[in-house]
Design a protein around this motif. Structure first.
Motif, PDB file in Angstrom:
ATOM      1  N   LEU A  22      -0.640 -35.611  13.567  1.00 51.03           N
ATOM      2  CA  LEU A  22      -0.205 -34.400  12.918  1.00 51.03           C
ATOM      3  C   LEU A  22       1.107 -34.314  12.196  1.00 51.03           C
ATOM      4  N   GLN A  23       1.833 -35.417  12.548  1.00 46.94           N
ATOM      5  CA  GLN A  23       3.126 -35.517  11.899  1.00 46.94           C
ATOM      6  C   GLN A  23       2.913 -36.116  10.610  1.00 46.94           C
ATOM      7  N   GLU A  24       1.831 -36.767  10.258  1.00 48.67           N
ATOM      8  CA  GLU A  24       1.601 -37.557   9.067  1.00 48.67           C
ATOM      9  C   GLU A  24       1.127 -36.365   7.997  1.00 48.67           C
ATOM     10  N   ASN A  25       1.658 -36.394   6.637  1.00 48.11           N
ATOM     11  CA  ASN A  25       1.164 -35.489   5.777  1.00 48.11           C
ATOM     12  C   ASN A  25      -0.110 -36.039   5.028  1.00 48.11           C
ATOM     13  N   GLU A  26      -1.206 -35.934   5.651  1.00 55.80           N
ATOM     14  CA  GLU A  26      -2.519 -36.293   5.180  1.00 55.80           C
ATOM     15  C   GLU A  26      -3.448 -35.102   5.773  1.00 55.80           C
ATOM     16  N   ALA A  27      -3.890 -34.050   4.945  1.00 51.38           N
ATOM     17  CA  ALA A  27      -4.424 -32.951   5.161  1.00 51.38           C
ATOM     18  C   ALA A  27      -5.795 -33.416   5.983  1.00 51.38           C
ATOM     19  N   THR A  28      -6.637 -34.221   5.392  1.00 47.43           N
ATOM     20  CA  THR A  28      -7.809 -34.683   6.026  1.00 47.43           C
ATOM     21  C   THR A  28      -7.869 -35.430   7.303  1.00 47.43           C
ATOM     22  N   VAL A  86      -7.009 -46.298  13.628  1.00 47.56           N
ATOM     23  CA  VAL A  86      -6.602 -44.892  13.484  1.00 47.56           C
ATOM     24  C   VAL A  86      -5.231 -44.991  13.360  1.00 47.56           C
ATOM     25  N   LEU A  87      -4.348 -45.621  14.177  1.00 48.74           N
ATOM     26  CA  LEU A  87      -3.028 -45.402  14.045  1.00 48.74           C
ATOM     27  C   LEU A  87      -2.240 -46.231  12.921  1.00 48.74           C
ATOM     28  N   ASN A  88      -3.017 -47.279  12.412  1.00 47.51           N
ATOM     29  CA  ASN A  88      -2.602 -48.093  11.447  1.00 47.51           C
ATOM     30  C   ASN A  88      -2.121 -47.522  10.103  1.00 47.51           C
ATOM     31  N   GLN A  89      -1.191 -47.185   9.822  1.00 46.74           N
ATOM     32  CA  GLN A  89      -0.886 -46.377   8.649  1.00 46.74           C
ATOM     33  C   GLN A  89      -1.032 -47.398   7.209  1.00 46.74           C
ATOM     34  N   GLU A  90      -0.981 -48.703   7.547  1.00 52.16           N
ATOM     35  CA  GLU A  90      -1.382 -49.549   6.409  1.00 52.16           C
ATOM     36  C   GLU A  90      -2.921 -49.426   5.945  1.00 52.16           C
ATOM     37  N   GLU A  91      -3.543 -49.295   6.943  1.00 54.75           N
ATOM     38  CA  GLU A  91      -5.056 -49.151   6.723  1.00 54.75           C
ATOM     39  C   GLU A  91      -5.247 -47.918   5.771  1.00 54.75           C
ATOM     40  N   MET A  92      -6.498 -48.388   4.917  1.00 58.30           N
ATOM     41  CA  MET A  92      -6.843 -47.178   3.806  1.00 58.30           C
ATOM     42  C   MET A  92      -7.056 -46.013   4.769  1.00 58.30           C
ATOM     43  N   LEU A  93      -6.563 -44.817   4.092  1.00 54.83           N
ATOM     44  CA  LEU A  93      -7.058 -43.434   4.812  1.00 54.83           C
ATOM     45  C   LEU A  93      -8.365 -43.300   5.137  1.00 54.83           C
ATOM     46  N   ALA A  94      -9.495 -43.478   4.091  1.00 58.52           N
ATOM     47  CA  ALA A  94     -10.845 -43.192   4.384  1.00 58.52           C
ATOM     48  C   ALA A  94     -11.302 -43.948   5.755  1.00 58.52           C
ATOM     49  N   VAL A  95     -10.811 -45.282   5.802  1.00 62.60           N
ATOM     50  CA  VAL A  95     -11.083 -46.182   6.892  1.00 62.60           C
ATOM     51  C   VAL A  95     -10.546 -45.351   8.269  1.00 62.60           C
ATOM     52  N   ARG A  96      -9.474 -45.086   8.207  1.00 61.36           N
ATOM     53  CA  ARG A  96      -8.677 -44.303   9.470  1.00 61.36           C
ATOM     54  C   ARG A  96      -9.670 -42.957   9.764  1.00 61.36           C
ATOM     55  N   ILE A  97     -10.009 -42.241   8.995  1.00 65.08           N
ATOM     56  CA  ILE A  97     -10.794 -41.153   9.184  1.00 65.08           C
ATOM     57  C   ILE A  97     -12.163 -41.383   9.772  1.00 65.08           C
ATOM     58  N   GLN A  98     -12.863 -42.423   9.172  1.00 64.70           N
ATOM     59  CA  GLN A  98     -13.995 -43.028   9.726  1.00 64.70           C
ATOM     60  C   GLN A  98     -13.751 -43.461  11.366  1.00 64.70           C
ATOM     61  N   ALA A  99     -12.751 -44.210  11.297  1.00 66.86           N
ATOM     62  CA  ALA A  99     -12.612 -44.699  12.645  1.00 66.86           C
ATOM     63  C   ALA A  99     -12.299 -43.604  13.761  1.00 66.86           C
ATOM     64  N   LEU A 100     -11.623 -42.680  13.446  1.00 65.72           N
ATOM     65  CA  LEU A 100     -11.358 -41.503  14.014  1.00 65.72           C
ATOM     66  C   LEU A 100     -12.500 -40.587  14.609  1.00 65.72           C
ATOM     67  N   LYS A 154       2.590 -26.351  18.775  1.00 66.13           N
ATOM     68  CA  LYS A 154       3.720 -25.363  18.201  1.00 66.13           C
ATOM     69  C   LYS A 154       4.529 -25.700  17.441  1.00 66.13           C
ATOM     70  N   THR A 155       4.646 -27.165  17.014  1.00 65.90           N
ATOM     71  CA  THR A 155       5.639 -27.628  16.095  1.00 65.90           C
ATOM     72  C   THR A 155       5.176 -27.724  14.636  1.00 65.90           C
ATOM     73  N   VAL A 156       3.815 -27.711  14.684  1.00 67.83           N
ATOM     74  CA  VAL A 156       2.997 -28.197  13.230  1.00 67.83           C
ATOM     75  C   VAL A 156       3.226 -26.807  12.403  1.00 67.83           C
ATOM     76  N   PRO A 157       2.992 -26.951  11.156  1.00 64.24           N
ATOM     77  CA  PRO A 157       2.960 -25.909   9.907  1.00 64.24           C
ATOM     78  C   PRO A 157       2.048 -24.749  10.572  1.00 64.24           C
ATOM     79  N   VAL A 217      -9.228 -33.608  10.872  1.00 69.16           N
ATOM     80  CA  VAL A 217     -10.008 -34.401  11.892  1.00 69.16           C
ATOM     81  C   VAL A 217      -9.312 -34.523  13.161  1.00 69.16           C
ATOM     82  N   ALA A 218      -7.962 -34.827  13.002  1.00 71.53           N
ATOM     83  CA  ALA A 218      -7.374 -34.922  14.384  1.00 71.53           C
ATOM     84  C   ALA A 218      -7.411 -33.621  15.080  1.00 71.53           C
ATOM     85  N   LEU A 219      -7.393 -32.561  14.659  1.00 71.80           N
ATOM     86  CA  LEU A 219      -7.358 -31.353  15.249  1.00 71.80           C
ATOM     87  C   LEU A 219      -8.846 -31.280  16.050  1.00 71.80           C
ATOM     88  N   ARG A 220      -9.715 -31.658  15.363  1.00 72.19           N
ATOM     89  CA  ARG A 220     -10.968 -31.320  15.938  1.00 72.19           C
ATOM     90  C   ARG A 220     -10.971 -32.303  16.830  1.00 72.19           C
TER      91      ARG A 220
END
Length: 863
Positions: free
Chosen positions: A662-668, A630-644, A691-694, A672-675
């Motif tokens: 939440l600091q990453e600019n990836e909406a999906t 999940v925390l590996n930003q070099e991993e594919m986004l789809a893989v990180r999301i499924q792992a989360l 309180k700091t997020v958009p 999932v992180a908020l949930r």
């Protein structure tokens, strides 16, 4: 959890049933209530009336019913069906004849026409005054030669033995006579036991592990032969006015619905007892899902019993082309208007008579005036109980629409001669005519031409040739089978696997495994492939051939030890196949080291399967491996999301780590992180980070943590349909479906993963509209398909339990719960049909509006 009803005619069918029930009080109030006993079943068509003409002790536990040419009633009384030890009634079943001296259709007295009957099931009149009786293991004929109203001649026509003992509703069941001189008899599945039926001329037919079937013989018991197969327990069969042979079939334990079926010679209707009572196996079909199997004409409610063409009644003209069926468990009578479909018919049931819990109709027959007579078992309990009623249902001042059978649809196709014309039927789109053609082509004279079809340029003819040769049990040369295993057509490969299994072609075991390694077995066929391998194991082949195991369901069908683990480990196989094997890998905890190693270097489809498998393993090493991905930003986004999503099922809550996403600019990923973080609302750093997020993420957080407090939230199906739009993110919707908090996957399966308590949704988007999907979520009880009908049991302590299938014994009730297991409740306080869907109401309150939009869009994408 999503509990979506299946498609085709089922939803319309049950919707009409529900409408009938809802309208019953209104319609009944329009009739003259002062003339109707309030204890009577309610007749929902005001042009009809029902009348009680006999009641216990004159008539006790009536089952079969037949009416002779002089309108005399013959009632089969059951006294041997699960007879209690303290039963005070007669020792044997018996047939009673009604004596109607004043001709008003209501017998004043009853004679015992025939006695010394055991496990009687149904009655039917034939020629020359013969009354045919089917017992669970024998067909008998009775006749009164001297006219005193009592049978003085009795003949045995067919005898079924083995099995030595079979449950009543799994043996011989229904019987009817055809004007062309044949008796047609329906047989249940005999509990998977070996069976043999012998006629008066010594001819026999037999089976082992097959489904129930329809057989026929001459009126003297000669020339016995099978007509059709593939049933569970077909309780009744009757001819319609135009000569169609219709049958009512009960459903296996976790398969549905019950079925109204048209029988054609050589028809295969999909069920085989070898594969157990659930009805769920890759070699089985229930509505023509497998090539070579036939669909049903209508979906019927639970435990259908009696059947008749409404054209033999004196009902209004609009009942033409309708059949009537009695539904024992649902205490009603339905009519099914049949419309042409291909060369057969289809229709949707509508309730016309609705009784209470003391109305359990079993059989019906019409007299020469078109009055219908019904036997009523009265109580829900199966054992003989001493109650019973006979009803008359009719329209006043009407004549029968028709009085005799005026066709012979079983004979359609008989005039076709020669393989050229039969092959033309195989090339058509009508599955019933295809079945008839295959039945004709089973003649050995056509074998060489059929073998040639296996190499035809037309995939349809290759498939039809394979189906015909399979039904004829012809030995297809191994080289041709290997060629068919690599055919471009998926159905041909599927049916080749099934042929190899059911013909015990063990010499193809190695070529079969080679086909897997060569990529000829795609993931869609993997379950069928595994079932084929089980059939080719020496223990199974020897057991099936010897029939030493009384119950075919208990034959050993195990894969070689660690076979699935070997597939998972084999890096030379396609990752899609290794992924397809993972759902069948039991005890993943024992292989954690292997699975976690695979996770580091697997491709996307294999990683996704590993995530699904590891969700059920609560382990610190698993949690750490998932968090690392999940925390590996070099991993594919789809893989990180499924792992989360998978990480959400692990016990430790990694609040700070996930808040950093939440600091990453990836909406999906953010959604999932908020949930995930909704479990961390008390965590100080999480609250500070929110309180700091958009603003858009803060609004989403509010909707997730307080979903029902959001303003202007849609309420109705129409409002949600307007809100759901293309902005829905399919990827996020998929994560919602798979998440533990949404509980969709607890009951529903997609592409091999998930529960089986509810319908498989792998292709739901191809058959459901957006509006239907929304309604299934927010109003799940509005449309309930018969095969997903719920049941309840109330224990003696007052606790209520719900399940999908029910089996009632003498003192207990067995209910299938959401985990697929059957639980037995001893001496329950109450049980019955659930009026609400098993899918909980109000699930939309658990989702934010955006999440609801994402989820529906994901479901729409499942084609």
């Amino acid at each position: 959890m999503l509990y979506l009803p299946l498609m085709k005619i089922l939803t319309k069918s049950h919707f009409k049933l529900l409408c009938g029930l809802l309208l019953s009080q209104w319609i009944f109030s329009c009739s003259n209530e002062s003339t109707v006993d309030p204890s009577y079943p309610k007749v929902l068509d005001t042009r009809l009336s029902i009348e009680l003409i006999a009641v216990d002790p004159a008539i006790v536990t009536p089952i079969g019913l037949a009416i002779d040419e002089k309108d005399a009633l013959y009632i089969l009384e059951s006294h041997t069906h699960t007879q209690p030890s303290d039963y005070a009634g007669p020792r044997f079943d018996r047939i009673k004849k009604g004596i109607d001296e004043d001709g008003d259709g209501k017998p004043e007295s009853w004679l015992i026409f025939a006695d010394s009957i055991t496990d009687g099931m149904n009655l039917a009149f034939g020629p020359d005054g013969w009354l045919f009786l089917v017992e669970k293991d024998e067909v008998l004929a009775f006749r009164d030669n001297n006219g005193d109203g009592i049978s003085d001649e009795r003949k045995s026509l067919l005898v079924m033995s083995p099995p030595d003992n079979v449950y009543d509703h799994a043996g011989l069941l229904g019987i009817t006579y055809s004007p062309d001189g044949w008796l047609y008899i329906s047989r249940g599945n005999t509990g998977g036991q070996h069976w043999r039926i012998k006629g008066t001329d010594g001819l026999t037919i037999e089976g082992y592990g097959d489904g129930g079937n329809v057989i026929r013989c001459r009126a003297d018991g000669s020339q016995v032969a099978e007509v059709a197969t593939g049933f569970w327990n077909p309780f009744d069969l009757k001819f319609t006015r135009d000569g169609r042979l219709m049958l009512l079939d009960n459903d296996p334990d976790s398969r549905g619905p019950n079925r109204l079926i048209e029988i054609v010679p050589g028809g295969n209707y999909g069920y085989q007892s070898l594969y157990g009572g659930s009805g769920i196996h890759p070699f089985l079909a229930w509505n023509g899902e497998l090539p070579g199997t036939l669909p049903y004409a209508a979906a019927i409610g639970e435990a259908p019993t009696g059947l008749i063409d409404a054209e033999f009644s004196n009902f209004p003209e609009e009942y033409a082309s309708n059949v009537l069926a009695m539904v024992w468990e649902e205490n009603n009578i339905v009519r099914i208007p049949l419309q042409p479909w291909q060369s057969s018919v289809q229709g949707d049931p509508m309730v016309i008579v609705q009784g209470d819990s003391t109305f359990h109709p079993v059989a019906m027959a019409a007299n020469s005036r078109g009055d219908l007579y019904l036997t009523d078992w009265v109580l829900r309990q199966y054992p003989n109980h001493g109650k019973g009623k006979i009803w008359r249902l009719r329209a006043h001042n009407q004549q029968p629409l028709k009085t005799s059978i005026e066709g012979n649809e079983l004979a359609r196709g008989q005039a076709i001669e020669g393989i050229e014309q039969l092959v033309l039927l195989l090339q058509g789109e009508d599955p019933f005519l295809q079945a008839i053609a295959r039945h004709r082509l089973k003649d050995p004279v056509y074998e060489s031409e059929l073998l040639a079809l296996l190499e035809h340029s037309s995939a349809q003819l290759r498939l039809q040739g394979l189906l015909t040769l399979s039904a004829a049990a012809v030995v297809i040369p191994a080289p041709i089978l290997q060629q068919l295993l690599a055919d471009k057509d998926m159905d041909i490969r599927r049916m080749t696997l099934i042929y190899i299994a059911q013909q015990s072609r063990e010499e193809l075991l190695i070529p079969l495994q080679r086909a897997l390694s060569q990529g000829a077995i795609p993931p869609e066929l993997f379950e069928t492939y595994l079932a084929t391998l089980k059939h080719l194991q020496p223990e199974f082949i020897a057991g099936f051939k010897s029939k030493k195991e009384t119950n075919s369901r208990k034959l050993p069908r195990a894969l070689p030890e660690n076979y699935l683990l070997g597939i998972v480990k084999d890096e030379l196989l396609l990752d899609e196949i290794r992924a397809a094997a993972l759902p069948y890998l039991t005890n993943p905890e024992a292989h954690l080291s292997l699975l976690l190693t695979m996770l580091k270097k697997a491709s996307l489809p294999l990683k996704e399967a590993l995530f699904q498998l590891l969700r059920g393993v609560n382990d610190q090493a698993v949690a750490q491996a998932l968090l690392e991905i999940v925390l590996n930003q070099e991993e594919m986004l789809a893989v990180r999301i499924q792992a989360l999503v998978a990480l959400g099922d692990q016990a430790p809550a990694y609040c700070e780590e996930i808040a950093g996403l939440l600091q990453e600019n990836e909406a999906t990923l953010q959604a999932v992180a908020l949930r995930y973080l909704s479990r961390c609302q008390a965590h100080e750093k999480v609250r500070a980070t929110i309180k700091t997020v958009p603003t858009n993420l803060q609004l989403l957080w509010q909707q997730i943590t307080q979903p029902t407090s959001a303003r202007e939230r849609p309420q109705t199906v129409e409002e949600w349909a307007t809100f759901v739009n293309e902005a829905g993110n399919i990827a996020i919707g998929r994560t919602i479906f798979q998440s533990s908090w949404a509980i969709c996957q607890t009951c529903h399966r997609v592409n091999g993963w998930g529960g089986t308590f509810g319908p498989d949704l792998s292709h739901i988007g191809s058959s459901k509209s957006k509006e239907q999907l929304i309604m299934a979520i927010i109003e799940p009880s509005k449309e309930i398909s018969p095969e997903w009908q719920g049941w309840f049991v109330t224990t003696k302590e007052g606790e209520k339990h719900y399940g999908r299938q029910i089996d009632v014994g003498l003192h207990d009730v067995e209910l299938m719960l959401a985990d697929g297991e059957f639980v037995t409740f001893k001496t329950p306080k109450n049980y019955g049909v659930a009026t609400q869907s098993l899918m909980p109401e109000g699930l939309q309150a658990n989702f934010s509006t955006e999440e609801f939009n994402h989820l529906v869009n994901y479901l729409i994408s499942l084609k």
